[in-house]
Scaffold this motif. Structure first.
Motif, mmCIF file in Angstrom:
data_model
loop_
_atom_site.group_PDB
_atom_site.id
_atom_site.type_symbol
_atom_site.label_atom_id
_atom_site.label_comp_id
_atom_site.label_asym_id
_atom_site.label_seq_id
_atom_site.Cartn_x
_atom_site.Cartn_y
_atom_site.Cartn_z
ATOM 1 N N ILE A 79 0.857 -1.188 0.000
ATOM 2 C CA ILE A 79 0.000 0.000 0.000
ATOM 3 C C ILE A 79 0.898 1.244 0.000
ATOM 4 O O ILE A 79 1.774 1.369 0.861
ATOM 5 C CB ILE A 79 -0.913 -0.002 1.242
ATOM 6 N N LEU A 80 0.658 2.138 -0.951
ATOM 7 C CA LEU A 80 1.489 3.340 -1.043
ATOM 8 C C LEU A 80 0.856 4.475 -0.248
ATOM 9 O O LEU A 80 -0.327 4.781 -0.397
ATOM 10 C CB LEU A 80 1.641 3.768 -2.505
ATOM 11 N N ASN A 81 1.676 5.073 0.583
ATOM 12 C CA ASN A 81 1.255 6.185 1.437
ATOM 13 C C ASN A 81 2.271 7.311 1.200
ATOM 14 O O ASN A 81 3.417 7.227 1.628
ATOM 15 C CB ASN A 81 1.261 5.681 2.891
ATOM 16 N N GLU A 101 -2.286 12.914 -9.261
ATOM 17 C CA GLU A 101 -1.631 12.342 -10.443
ATOM 18 C C GLU A 101 -1.066 10.943 -10.239
ATOM 19 O O GLU A 101 -0.867 10.210 -11.195
ATOM 20 C CB GLU A 101 -0.528 13.292 -10.927
ATOM 21 N N LEU A 102 -0.774 10.577 -9.004
ATOM 22 C CA LEU A 102 -0.177 9.252 -8.771
ATOM 23 C C LEU A 102 -1.130 8.275 -8.085
ATOM 24 O O LEU A 102 -0.838 7.091 -7.991
ATOM 25 C CB LEU A 102 1.112 9.401 -7.946
ATOM 26 N N HIS A 103 -2.258 8.793 -7.609
ATOM 27 C CA HIS A 103 -3.295 7.955 -6.991
ATOM 28 C C HIS A 103 -2.772 6.964 -5.958
ATOM 29 O O HIS A 103 -3.012 5.756 -6.076
ATOM 30 C CB HIS A 103 -4.078 7.205 -8.075
ATOM 31 N N PRO A 104 -2.075 7.440 -4.947
ATOM 32 C CA PRO A 104 -1.714 6.507 -3.875
ATOM 33 C C PRO A 104 -2.989 6.105 -3.133
ATOM 34 O O PRO A 104 -3.985 6.828 -3.184
ATOM 35 C CB PRO A 104 -0.824 7.366 -2.970
ATOM 36 N N GLU A 105 -2.941 4.971 -2.451
ATOM 37 C CA GLU A 105 -4.122 4.577 -1.662
ATOM 38 C C GLU A 105 -4.236 5.431 -0.404
ATOM 39 O O GLU A 105 -5.329 5.631 0.124
ATOM 40 C CB GLU A 105 -4.031 3.096 -1.286
ATOM 41 N N MET A 106 -3.099 5.898 0.095
ATOM 42 C CA MET A 106 -3.090 6.691 1.326
ATOM 43 C C MET A 106 -2.095 7.850 1.177
ATOM 44 O O MET A 106 -1.209 7.815 0.338
ATOM 45 C CB MET A 106 -2.649 5.840 2.532
ATOM 46 N N SER A 137 -11.311 13.966 -3.352
ATOM 47 C CA SER A 137 -11.586 13.877 -4.788
ATOM 48 C C SER A 137 -10.655 12.879 -5.480
ATOM 49 O O SER A 137 -11.004 12.335 -6.512
ATOM 50 C CB SER A 137 -11.583 15.251 -5.455
ATOM 51 N N ALA A 138 -9.490 12.586 -4.888
ATOM 52 C CA ALA A 138 -8.597 11.583 -5.493
ATOM 53 C C ALA A 138 -8.791 10.204 -4.859
ATOM 54 O O ALA A 138 -8.052 9.271 -5.170
ATOM 55 C CB ALA A 138 -7.153 12.026 -5.347
ATOM 56 N N ALA A 139 -9.787 10.062 -3.968
ATOM 57 C CA ALA A 139 -10.049 8.796 -3.273
ATOM 58 C C ALA A 139 -8.816 8.266 -2.552
ATOM 59 O O ALA A 139 -8.476 7.088 -2.626
ATOM 60 C CB ALA A 139 -10.615 7.749 -4.233
ATOM 61 N N VAL A 263 -0.790 -7.630 3.053
ATOM 62 C CA VAL A 263 -1.222 -6.384 2.402
ATOM 63 C C VAL A 263 -2.754 -6.381 2.257
ATOM 64 O O VAL A 263 -3.414 -5.377 2.544
ATOM 65 C CB VAL A 263 -0.523 -6.204 1.037
ATOM 66 N N ASP A 264 -3.314 -7.506 1.843
ATOM 67 C CA ASP A 264 -4.773 -7.530 1.659
ATOM 68 C C ASP A 264 -5.513 -7.421 2.985
ATOM 69 O O ASP A 264 -6.571 -6.786 3.060
ATOM 70 C CB ASP A 264 -5.196 -8.791 0.900
ATOM 71 N N GLU A 265 -4.969 -8.042 4.029
ATOM 72 C CA GLU A 265 -5.596 -7.875 5.359
ATOM 73 C C GLU A 265 -5.535 -6.420 5.798
ATOM 74 O O GLU A 265 -6.487 -5.898 6.382
ATOM 75 C CB GLU A 265 -4.902 -8.775 6.387
ATOM 76 N N ALA A 266 -4.409 -5.772 5.521
ATOM 77 C CA ALA A 266 -4.285 -4.346 5.878
ATOM 78 C C ALA A 266 -5.321 -3.529 5.114
ATOM 79 O O ALA A 266 -5.973 -2.638 5.681
ATOM 80 C CB ALA A 266 -2.874 -3.853 5.572
ATOM 81 N N ARG A 267 -5.503 -3.829 3.827
ATOM 82 C CA ARG A 267 -6.516 -3.099 3.038
ATOM 83 C C ARG A 267 -7.899 -3.281 3.666
ATOM 84 O O ARG A 267 -8.680 -2.332 3.770
ATOM 85 C CB ARG A 267 -6.558 -3.617 1.595
ATOM 86 N N CYS A 268 -8.182 -4.487 4.097
ATOM 87 C CA CYS A 268 -9.486 -4.779 4.687
ATOM 88 C C CYS A 268 -9.653 -4.007 6.003
ATOM 89 O O CYS A 268 -10.684 -3.350 6.234
ATOM 90 C CB CYS A 268 -9.577 -6.284 4.858
ATOM 91 N N ILE A 269 -8.646 -4.026 6.859
ATOM 92 C CA ILE A 269 -8.711 -3.334 8.154
ATOM 93 C C ILE A 269 -8.906 -1.830 7.951
ATOM 94 O O ILE A 269 -9.639 -1.169 8.687
ATOM 95 C CB ILE A 269 -7.417 -3.616 8.967
ATOM 96 N N LEU A 270 -8.268 -1.274 6.931
ATOM 97 C CA LEU A 270 -8.296 0.177 6.698
ATOM 98 C C LEU A 270 -9.435 0.613 5.775
ATOM 99 O O LEU A 270 -9.605 1.802 5.514
ATOM 100 C CB LEU A 270 -6.961 0.639 6.092
ATOM 101 N N GLY A 271 -10.203 -0.355 5.299
ATOM 102 C CA GLY A 271 -11.329 -0.011 4.416
ATOM 103 C C GLY A 271 -10.875 0.466 3.048
ATOM 104 O O GLY A 271 -11.572 1.253 2.398
ATOM 105 N N LEU A 272 -9.728 -0.024 2.579
ATOM 106 C CA LEU A 272 -9.272 0.325 1.230
ATOM 107 C C LEU A 272 -9.839 -0.693 0.246
ATOM 108 O O LEU A 272 -10.203 -1.803 0.630
ATOM 109 C CB LEU A 272 -7.733 0.317 1.171
ATOM 110 N N GLN A 273 -9.886 -0.312 -1.003
ATOM 111 C CA GLN A 273 -10.388 -1.238 -2.033
ATOM 112 C C GLN A 273 -9.360 -2.353 -2.248
ATOM 113 O O GLN A 273 -8.154 -2.081 -2.236
ATOM 114 C CB GLN A 273 -10.584 -0.507 -3.367
ATOM 115 N N PRO A 274 -9.833 -3.599 -2.474
ATOM 116 C CA PRO A 274 -8.873 -4.655 -2.815
ATOM 117 C C PRO A 274 -8.122 -4.275 -4.091
ATOM 118 O O PRO A 274 -8.689 -3.614 -4.964
ATOM 119 C CB PRO A 274 -9.748 -5.879 -3.055
#
Ligand code: ZN
Length: 275
Positions: A79-81, A101-106, A137-139, A263-274
Motif C-alpha cells: 500500500i502506497l502512502n 496524479e499518482l493515486h496513492p491509496e493513502m 476527490s482523489a479517493a 497487504v490484503d488484510e491491511a486493506r481490509c482493516i483500513l477499508g481500502l479497495q482490494p
C-alpha cells in the motif's frame, strides 16, 4: 478471540535523516524502491514515501515521487502512502500534486502545526481544508498524523464539517523534539480520545521506536518503523536496511502472539479497495 492482525508501515527515508546519521539511508528513487521491496518481503504492508533531490536533501519533487511509485508498483502490491509534508518549503501545489496524479491509496494528513526540532511544521487550517478536499476527490485515505493531542480534535472538527470521513485512521507521532513525548501514558490518552471504529498506529522517534511499537502491539494498534524515524536497530547498532526494523517488529509481534497483516488484510482493516 483471534487478535487483529498488526499492520506494519515502513518509512524508509523521510526528510531529516542523512547518510551522516546512517550511511544506509536510501536517497535515490532506486534505493528507496529497493528498501520498500525488501521491507515488504519482511512483512511491511504499507510504505510511507518521501523523496530526496539529487543532492540527497528533502524534496517534494514530483518526478522523483513518480519514479518511486512506478518502481514499487512494478515489484509488489504494498500500500502506497505518500508524504504531503511541507516541512522544507514546498508549496501547497507541490504538496497536493502527487495525490491527483499518482493515486496513492493513502497519504499523510498532518492535522495541525507544531515545532519540530529547529523548525515549525506549518499546516494552516485553510490548507487542511484544501488537503481534505484533494484527498477526497482523489479517493486517497488520509493517514491523520497527530503530534499533539489537539490534532485529534482538529480532525474530528473536519469530520463535523463533512471534509473527513469516518472511520478515521490515525498515526500518532511520539517523541519528536518540539512535540508530545513518547510514553505509554501519552499513547493511551490519545487512543482513548478516538471515536469508535477508528484505527491507529504509532511512530516512536529514535529510541522510542521499539517501546512504542511494543505498546501498540499489546494495545491493538499498528506500528510504523523505518529510517525516517530512527536509524538504530538497538543501542549503538545502526540498521543496515529498513527491512531489519520490520523483521524486529515481526519478531516482537510473534513473541506477543499478534499475527502480522498481509497487504490484503491491511486493506481490509483500513477499508481500502482490494487491489
Ligand atoms: Zn513522513
Amino acid at each position: 478471540m483471534e487478535s487483529l492482525p498488526l499492520i506494519i508501515t515502513v518509512a524508509p527515508t523521510g526528510s531529516s535523516t542523512t547518510p551522516r546519521h546512517n550511511p544506509h539511508v536510501p536517497l535515490t528513487p532506486e534505493q528507496i524502491a529497493d528498501e520498500i521491496w525488501l521491507s515488504w518481503r519482511a512483512g511491511a504492508a504499507i510504505a510511507h514515501i518521501h523523496v530526496r533531490d539529487d543532492a540527497g536533501q528533502a524534496s517534494m519533487d514530483f518526478e522523483k515521487f513518480r519514479r518511486v511509485v512506478e518502481l514499487v508498483r512494478e515489484r509488489c502490491d504494498v500500500i502506497l502512502n505518500l508524504s504531503t509534508s511541507g516541512l522544507y518549503g514546498a508549496t501547497e501545489e507541490e504538496r497536493l500534486r502527487p495525490l491527483a496524479e499518482l493515486h496513492p491509496e493513502m497519504a499523510s494528513f498532518d492535522a495541525g502545526s507544531t515545532n519540530l526540532g529547529e523548525r515549525v511544521f506549518v499546516n494552516e487550517p485553510a490548507f487542511l481544508v484544501r488537503l481534505a478536499q484533494a484527498m477526497r476527490s482523489a479517493a486517497v485515505k488520509p493517514e491523520i498524523e497527530v503530534f499533539e493531542p489537539g490534532f485529534v480534535d482538529n480532525a474530528l472538527a473536519l469530520v463535523d464539517q463533512g471534509l473527513l470521513e469516518a472511520p478515521l485512521h490515525f498515526q500518532f507521532v511520539l517523541g519528536a523534539r518540539g512535540a508530545l513525548s513518547a510514553s505509554v501514558k501519552n499513547l493511551l490518552h490519545l487512543v482513548e480520545s478516538l471515536p469508535d471504529a477508528s484505527t491507529w498506529s504509532v511512530i516512536g522517534i529514535g529510541k522510542a521506536q521499539l517501546p512504542m511499537a511494543a505498546a501498540a502491539i499489546v494495545l491493538g494498534g499498528h506500528v510504523r518503523v523505518g529510517m525516517e524515524d530512527n536509524v538504530y536497530l538497538r543501542k549503538g547498532d545502526l540498521a543496515r536496511s529498513n527491512a531489519e526494523f520490520v523483521r524486529q517488529i515481526v519478531g516482537l509481534a510473534t513473541m506477543l502472539q499478534r499475527p502480522v497483516a498481509s497487504v490484503d488484510e491491511a486493506r481490509c482493516i483500513l477499508g481500502l479497495q482490494p487491489a
